[in-house]
Design a protein around this motif. Structure first.
Motif, PDB file in Angstrom:
ATOM      1  N   ARG A  41       8.265 -14.886  -4.058  1.00  0.00           N
ATOM      2  CA  ARG A  41       6.800 -15.290  -3.747  1.00  0.00           C
ATOM      3  C   ARG A  41       6.118 -15.107  -5.295  1.00  0.00           C
TER       4      ARG A  41
ATOM      5  N   ARG B 224       1.821 -15.889   0.444  1.00  0.00           N
ATOM      6  CA  ARG B 224       0.898 -15.403  -0.595  1.00  0.00           C
ATOM      7  C   ARG B 224      -0.449 -15.267  -0.285  1.00  0.00           C
TER       8      ARG B 224
ATOM      9  N   SER C 257       6.197 -20.273   1.868  1.00  0.00           N
ATOM     10  CA  SER C 257       7.341 -19.439   2.030  1.00  0.00           C
ATOM     11  C   SER C 257       8.610 -20.392   2.117  1.00  0.00           C
TER      12      SER C 257
END
Length: 648
Positions: free
Chosen positions: A389, A375, A630
């Protein structure tokens, strides 16, 4: 006037408004506060930055269309934000930042005959309604009208309600009984028009909504590469047997059809939507409550086409599913609609926003094989919604503002009333203050749900004489019970004794002369449970999922490798107090990591795989995944064929 998004004039149950139900700190109260303090402001900031709000200034000043920004439906996102700000203003007791300014811009952009669209208006009248399949003009009106309804019910008539009335009058002239026989490629205006009719008492708006519902599927739109099914224009609404095509469109259309059916007394239409809902839930809905399995056209797949790693399960479809369920609940009183709404709220709606409220899932996959991109704050990732995401914003950012308006009005989806008492459908901490024919009623609900299974309802105000308190027992809660104190059970003045009874899934109702200070307690079993899929869902055959209460759990890569896992058994839940997950209940299962051999051909005759010894694996609530950076993730875990009985 009931201050809520859906206020039918008939039905089994009466909704309670945002002024009658106030969320308290807890799972949903905390998220409503996050919405007020962060999410709505985040949407306002991004819509200003991207020029979507500025489009109204461009249109009002007659500037060239080349100065417009965003997609053809950008107006609708601004209207959804306005709706959220209107509900939040009612909750906070003062106008939210941006509400008055945006209303002024919208009003200035409206044309004399009521037409309002920043994408097509600046091109001149010749460009109006030239592309009903993709133009979204009527869709945008729908969100404008819903924003105005929110304002009318919480504040009264003002510039925004005036704009919406003029727009609705324009739509009736253009598409009414004496106008063109068209519909919008994206249903939405139908339920908005019904609600405007309910607010104003003007039956023209109801008739226009009815016309839009009845015209669809005759067909009313041009064919496209996805087929008319995409628009739900393949068969008439009454003849459809299941929800199909674009999931958000299908659910919005069904919501509008229920509204029309309820207001016109059309039981045939209502039963048609109920039958469609039943088959859709039975064969086209994910374990999370998510709907829509295909990326290509954001659509429902065929029956039992529910692949986890390709689950689209759009956040907006979850919002639409809750909206539809609420309408069906009000119409019928059947608690199964609240059951699905609960599942969807906790596992899709709650999953979309990041814990800080500044990034959102558009797609809610059930399996992530590879690490998603990191991000980046302030990044605007044009193109397809990222998978795995949460994004701060997208070129198509329909979901953040949809969440904003839903969370702002969420207290209006919690409880109902009828002539005999109050019904609590969503088990959340709140206060309820309403009126029954006998007089005023006040309740305070306290619970740690969904982490705890105890829900306590305390009577704050009572009218005197017998009346009912009803609590929804979720479908999964076998073994639930309710208890309350009865005075004088032992024949002594002032003595009290507890009465306890089993509570089967559905609404459990206790009728008595409730008085201030009395308490009713619901106790739900919160044991973890293994869930196996219907064998017709090929993509997850041979897998198991873990649920606890209303929550679906998942494994996430910060806790384990997720390339291939076999599962043994569940243990008792353990409290998690880690900073990155917050206060949540995690679960532990025994998992065997399989070690398949590398071969030149991925098929063979021996299905056995070497496996290591079982080791503990932490599972977290699905709605929390992706908040630790992630990650890979999976909800459905391959069953190694070992003992899967619950360990105590």
């Amino acid at each position: 006037m009931v201050k809520g998004p859906v206020v039918p004039t008939r039905g089994v149950l009466r909704p309670l408004g945002v002024d009658e139900v106030r969320l308290a700190p807890g799972f949903w109260g905390d998220r409503q506060e996050l919405n007020a303090s962060v999410i709505l402001g985040h949407c306002l900031e991004w819509m200003t930055r991207t020029g979507w709000i500025g489009n109204f200034r461009v249109a009002a000043e007659g500037r060239p269309p080349s100065e417009l920004n965003g997609r053809e439906f950008a107006d609708s996102e601004v209207y959804k934000l306005l709706e959220g700000l209107a509900w939040e203003s009612a909750r906070a007791g003062k106008d939210a930042t941006g509400l008055e300014e945006i209303t002024g811009l919208v009003a200035a952009a409206q044309e004399r005959d009521g037409y309002l669209n920043t994408r097509f208006g600046p091109h001149g009248p010749g460009h109006r309604y030239r592309d009903l399949e993709w133009g979204h003009e009527l869709y945008c009106y729908g969100h404008l009208i819903q924003a105005a309804v929110a304002r009318a019910r919480t504040h009264g008539e003002d510039d925004l309600t005036g704009v919406a009335r003029r727009a609705a009058d324009h739509v009736y002239r253009e598409f009414g009984p004496d106008g063109r026989a068209g519909v919008c490629g994206h249903p939405e205006i139908e339920m908005a028009l019904v609600e405007l009719s309910r607010v104003t008492g003007d039956d023209r708006y109801l008739e226009q909504a009815r016309l839009f519902v009845e015209r669809r599927g005759r067909p009313a739109l041009a064919d496209i590469e996805f087929g008319r099914t995409y628009f739900q224009d393949d068969v008439p609404v009454r003849e459809a047997r299941v929800m199909r095509g674009h999931a958000v469109r299908a659910l919005y259309l069904a919501s509008g059809a229920v509204d029309v059916a309820v207001e016109t007394g059309d039981d045939e239409l209502l039963q048609a939507i109920i039958a469609q809902w039943e088959r859709t839930v039975a064969a086209r809905t994910y374990i999370t409550g998510g709907m829509g399995s295909r990326y290509s056209d954001e659509s429902f797949g065929e029956d039992h086409e529910l692949p986890p790693e390709h689950a689209y399960s759009e956040t907006c479809a979850a919002v639409a599913s809750v909206m539809l369920g609420w309408r069906l609940l009000l119409a019928t009183g059947d608690s199964r609609y609240a059951d699905l709404a609960e599942r969807t709220l906790y596992n899709v709606v709650a999953a979309s926003p990041a814990m800080d409220g500044r990034a959102f899932f558009y797609v809610n996959t059930l399996q992530q094989r590879v690490l998603g991109p990191p991000r980046v704050e302030g990044q605007w990732p044009w193109g397809r919604p990222p998978v795995g995401r949460r994004a701060p914003w997208l070129a198509v950012s329909c979901c953040p503002a949809n969440l904003g308006r839903t969370l702002a009005s969420l207290s209006a989806y919690v409880a109902t009333a009828d002539d005999h008492g109050v019904q609590l459908h969503q088990l959340t901490s709140c206060t309820i203050q309403t009126s029954l024919p006998r007089g005023s009623v006040g309740l305070r609900v306290e619970t740690g749900y969904p982490w705890s299974g105890t829900v306590t309802v305390r009577v704050l105000e009572a009218p005197g004489g017998p009346w009912r308190i009803s609590l929804r027992v979720p479908a999964w809660a076998d073994g639930a019970s309710v208890s309350w104190d009865e005075p004088g059970m032992y024949g002594e003045p002032g003595s009290y004794g507890e009465t306890r009874q089993t509570a089967d899934p559905g609404l459990v109702t206790i009728e008595r002369d409730w008085r201030p200070g009395d308490e009713l307690q619901l106790d739900l079993p919160m044991r973890p449970r293994w869930t196996r899929p219907d064998p017709r869902i090929d993509a997850v055959r041979g897998c198991v999922a873990v649920e606890r209460g209303p929550l679906v759990y998942c494994a996430e890569s910060p806790d384990a490798r997720l390339d291939s896992l076999g599962v043994d058994t569940a243990t008792s839940p353990a409290e998690s107090t880690t900073d990155d997950l917050g206060s949540a209940v995690t679960l532990t299962v025994d998992a065997c990591e399989t070690r398949p051999e590398e071969t030149p051909w991925p098929y063979g005759t021996d299905p056995s795989l070497p496996a290591g010894a079982p080791e503990p694996l932490t599972l977290i609530p699905y709605h929390l995944w992706g908040n630790r950076g992630s990650a890979t993730m999976r909800v459905w875990l391959p069953d190694a064929g070992l003992n899967t009985s619950a360990r105590r």
